[in-house]
Structures are given as C-alpha cells and as structure tokens.
Design a protein around this motif. Structure first.
Motif, PDB file in Angstrom:
ATOM      1  N   LEU A 196     -78.950  28.824   9.186  1.00  0.00           N
ATOM      2  CA  LEU A 196     -78.544  29.233   7.848  1.00  0.00           C
ATOM      3  C   LEU A 196     -77.497  30.331   7.922  1.00  0.00           C
ATOM      4  O   LEU A 196     -77.502  31.139   8.848  1.00  0.00           O
ATOM      5  N   GLU A 197     -76.658  30.372   6.933  1.00  0.00           N
ATOM      6  CA  GLU A 197     -75.627  31.396   6.829  1.00  0.00           C
ATOM      7  C   GLU A 197     -76.257  32.636   6.196  1.00  0.00           C
ATOM      8  O   GLU A 197     -76.149  32.875   5.003  1.00  0.00           O
ATOM      9  N   ALA A 198     -76.950  33.421   7.032  1.00  0.00           N
ATOM     10  CA  ALA A 198     -77.649  34.578   6.468  1.00  0.00           C
ATOM     11  C   ALA A 198     -77.850  35.703   7.466  1.00  0.00           C
ATOM     12  O   ALA A 198     -78.648  36.584   7.237  1.00  0.00           O
ATOM     13  N   GLY A 199     -77.192  35.710   8.578  1.00  0.00           N
ATOM     14  CA  GLY A 199     -77.360  36.770   9.552  1.00  0.00           C
ATOM     15  C   GLY A 199     -78.001  36.297  10.839  1.00  0.00           C
ATOM     16  O   GLY A 199     -78.156  35.104  11.071  1.00  0.00           O
ATOM     17  N   SER A 200     -78.438  37.248  11.655  1.00  0.00           N
ATOM     18  CA  SER A 200     -78.891  36.910  13.006  1.00  0.00           C
ATOM     19  C   SER A 200     -80.240  36.194  13.054  1.00  0.00           C
ATOM     20  O   SER A 200     -80.489  35.420  13.965  1.00  0.00           O
ATOM     21  N   GLN A 201     -81.132  36.460  12.141  1.00  0.00           N
ATOM     22  CA  GLN A 201     -82.458  35.838  12.155  1.00  0.00           C
ATOM     23  C   GLN A 201     -82.550  34.707  11.136  1.00  0.00           C
ATOM     24  O   GLN A 201     -83.469  34.647  10.344  1.00  0.00           O
ATOM     25  N   SER A 202     -81.605  33.803  11.174  1.00  0.00           N
ATOM     26  CA  SER A 202     -81.518  32.811  10.111  1.00  0.00           C
ATOM     27  C   SER A 202     -81.593  31.384  10.628  1.00  0.00           C
ATOM     28  O   SER A 202     -80.730  30.573  10.368  1.00  0.00           O
ATOM     29  N   THR A 203     -82.653  31.091  11.367  1.00  0.00           N
ATOM     30  CA  THR A 203     -82.895  29.719  11.796  1.00  0.00           C
ATOM     31  C   THR A 203     -84.273  29.301  11.312  1.00  0.00           C
ATOM     32  O   THR A 203     -85.148  30.139  11.100  1.00  0.00           O
ATOM     33  N   ARG A 204     -84.438  28.018  11.128  1.00  0.00           N
ATOM     34  CA  ARG A 204     -85.724  27.468  10.717  1.00  0.00           C
ATOM     35  C   ARG A 204     -85.994  26.201  11.511  1.00  0.00           C
ATOM     36  O   ARG A 204     -85.075  25.419  11.790  1.00  0.00           O
ATOM     37  N   ASP A 205     -87.260  25.997  11.856  1.00  0.00           N
ATOM     38  CA  ASP A 205     -87.722  24.764  12.489  1.00  0.00           C
ATOM     39  C   ASP A 205     -88.593  24.055  11.467  1.00  0.00           C
ATOM     40  O   ASP A 205     -89.584  24.626  10.998  1.00  0.00           O
ATOM     41  N   VAL A 206     -88.221  22.824  11.109  1.00  0.00           N
ATOM     42  CA  VAL A 206     -88.940  22.101  10.064  1.00  0.00           C
ATOM     43  C   VAL A 206     -89.410  20.744  10.554  1.00  0.00           C
ATOM     44  O   VAL A 206     -88.866  20.166  11.494  1.00  0.00           O
ATOM     45  N   ILE A 207     -90.428  20.239   9.891  1.00  0.00           N
ATOM     46  CA  ILE A 207     -91.022  18.948  10.241  1.00  0.00           C
ATOM     47  C   ILE A 207     -90.117  17.784   9.855  1.00  0.00           C
ATOM     48  O   ILE A 207     -90.038  16.786  10.573  1.00  0.00           O
ATOM     49  N   GLU A 208     -89.427  17.900   8.749  1.00  0.00           N
ATOM     50  CA  GLU A 208     -88.614  16.791   8.240  1.00  0.00           C
ATOM     51  C   GLU A 208     -87.507  16.409   9.226  1.00  0.00           C
ATOM     52  O   GLU A 208     -86.967  17.257   9.928  1.00  0.00           O
ATOM     53  N   SER A 209     -87.178  15.131   9.228  1.00  0.00           N
ATOM     54  CA  SER A 209     -86.133  14.618  10.123  1.00  0.00           C
ATOM     55  C   SER A 209     -84.743  14.941   9.573  1.00  0.00           C
ATOM     56  O   SER A 209     -84.598  15.338   8.412  1.00  0.00           O
ATOM     57  N   GLU A 210     -83.749  14.740  10.407  1.00  0.00           N
ATOM     58  CA  GLU A 210     -82.359  14.928   9.969  1.00  0.00           C
ATOM     59  C   GLU A 210     -82.045  14.056   8.762  1.00  0.00           C
ATOM     60  O   GLU A 210     -81.370  14.488   7.833  1.00  0.00           O
ATOM     61  N   GLU A 211     -82.516  12.816   8.787  1.00  0.00           N
ATOM     62  CA  GLU A 211     -82.251  11.888   7.694  1.00  0.00           C
ATOM     63  C   GLU A 211     -82.895  12.372   6.399  1.00  0.00           C
ATOM     64  O   GLU A 211     -82.310  12.257   5.323  1.00  0.00           O
ATOM     65  N   GLU A 212     -84.118  12.909   6.492  1.00  0.00           N
ATOM     66  CA  GLU A 212     -84.812  13.398   5.302  1.00  0.00           C
ATOM     67  C   GLU A 212     -84.107  14.615   4.703  1.00  0.00           C
ATOM     68  O   GLU A 212     -84.216  14.864   3.506  1.00  0.00           O
ATOM     69  N   ILE A 213     -83.411  15.370   5.520  1.00  0.00           N
ATOM     70  CA  ILE A 213     -82.651  16.517   5.028  1.00  0.00           C
ATOM     71  C   ILE A 213     -81.298  16.072   4.486  1.00  0.00           C
ATOM     72  O   ILE A 213     -80.819  16.584   3.477  1.00  0.00           O
ATOM     73  N   ASP A 214     -80.690  15.103   5.129  1.00  0.00           N
ATOM     74  CA  ASP A 214     -79.364  14.638   4.731  1.00  0.00           C
ATOM     75  C   ASP A 214     -79.368  13.967   3.357  1.00  0.00           C
ATOM     76  O   ASP A 214     -78.418  14.123   2.591  1.00  0.00           O
ATOM     77  N   ILE A 215     -80.414  13.256   3.014  1.00  0.00           N
ATOM     78  CA  ILE A 215     -80.475  12.529   1.737  1.00  0.00           C
ATOM     79  C   ILE A 215     -80.343  13.472   0.535  1.00  0.00           C
ATOM     80  O   ILE A 215     -79.470  13.270  -0.308  1.00  0.00           O
ATOM     81  N   PRO A 216     -81.178  14.522   0.403  1.00  0.00           N
ATOM     82  CA  PRO A 216     -81.002  15.393  -0.773  1.00  0.00           C
ATOM     83  C   PRO A 216     -79.678  16.155  -0.773  1.00  0.00           C
ATOM     84  O   PRO A 216     -79.118  16.428  -1.835  1.00  0.00           O
ATOM     85  N   ILE A 217     -79.157  16.481   0.411  1.00  0.00           N
ATOM     86  CA  ILE A 217     -77.857  17.157   0.470  1.00  0.00           C
ATOM     87  C   ILE A 217     -76.775  16.230  -0.065  1.00  0.00           C
ATOM     88  O   ILE A 217     -75.942  16.623  -0.887  1.00  0.00           O
ATOM     89  N   THR A 218     -76.776  14.986   0.375  1.00  0.00           N
ATOM     90  CA  THR A 218     -75.791  14.008  -0.085  1.00  0.00           C
ATOM     91  C   THR A 218     -75.905  13.788  -1.592  1.00  0.00           C
ATOM     92  O   THR A 218     -74.895  13.721  -2.293  1.00  0.00           O
ATOM     93  N   GLU A 219     -77.138  13.698  -2.101  1.00  0.00           N
ATOM     94  CA  GLU A 219     -77.330  13.505  -3.537  1.00  0.00           C
ATOM     95  C   GLU A 219     -76.757  14.670  -4.329  1.00  0.00           C
ATOM     96  O   GLU A 219     -76.119  14.472  -5.372  1.00  0.00           O
ATOM     97  N   ARG A 220     -76.979  15.870  -3.868  1.00  0.00           N
ATOM     98  CA  ARG A 220     -76.483  17.048  -4.594  1.00  0.00           C
ATOM     99  C   ARG A 220     -74.972  17.164  -4.525  1.00  0.00           C
ATOM    100  O   ARG A 220     -74.321  17.585  -5.469  1.00  0.00           O
ATOM    101  N   ILE A 221     -74.406  16.787  -3.401  1.00  0.00           N
ATOM    102  CA  ILE A 221     -72.939  16.806  -3.274  1.00  0.00           C
ATOM    103  C   ILE A 221     -72.316  15.807  -4.230  1.00  0.00           C
ATOM    104  O   ILE A 221     -71.283  16.065  -4.840  1.00  0.00           O
TER     105      ILE A 221
END
Length: 76
Positions: free
Chosen positions: A48-73
C-alpha cells in the motif's frame, strides 16, 4: 463510487477495508514451512502507498482482488 474493498487478513482472519487507490501492487505468494519450503498454499501480498509498514497478507487470490478493482475503474 466506494473505493474500499474488504479482504481477509491471513494471520488472524480479521476483515481489512483497503482503499484501492492506495494499492501499489499485489502478487501471489506461497506459504512456507519452518525450513522455508513452499507448502502449496497461496496467499496474496499487497503493498500500500502509506509508508514503511504498509503491506498486507490476505487470503483472497489475485483474481478475487482484481475483479472489484476493475469494476470500480469502469465506474469512473
């Protein structure tokens, strides 16, 4: 347009509300055992664009993240 997506934290399963405008990159990674060997299970690493401690590990797959991003774009 709501810029937030809800994802699940890998370690404690809590819900994370992440602003898609702050995502710099995301990629698939593999869980490792105590000898640093892949154990077959995957998760998604997010920077994430938020400084040095700005990473997250999530269960969802790349595809599951890409779908809502594409919809919002497409809403823009």
């Amino acid at each position: 347009m709501n810029p937030f997506i809800i994802l699940t934290d890998l370690s404690d399963k809590r819900l994370l509300y992440i602003n898609i405008n702050n995502i710099v990159l995301f990629e698939k990674r593999f869980l490792k055992d105590y000898k640093n060997r892949d154990i077959g299970s995957t998760y998604t690493y997010i920077v994430l664009e938020a400084g040095s401690q700005s990473t997250r590990d999530v269960i969802e797959s790349e595809e599951e993240i890409d779908i809502p991003i594409t919809e919002r774009i497409q809403e823009i």
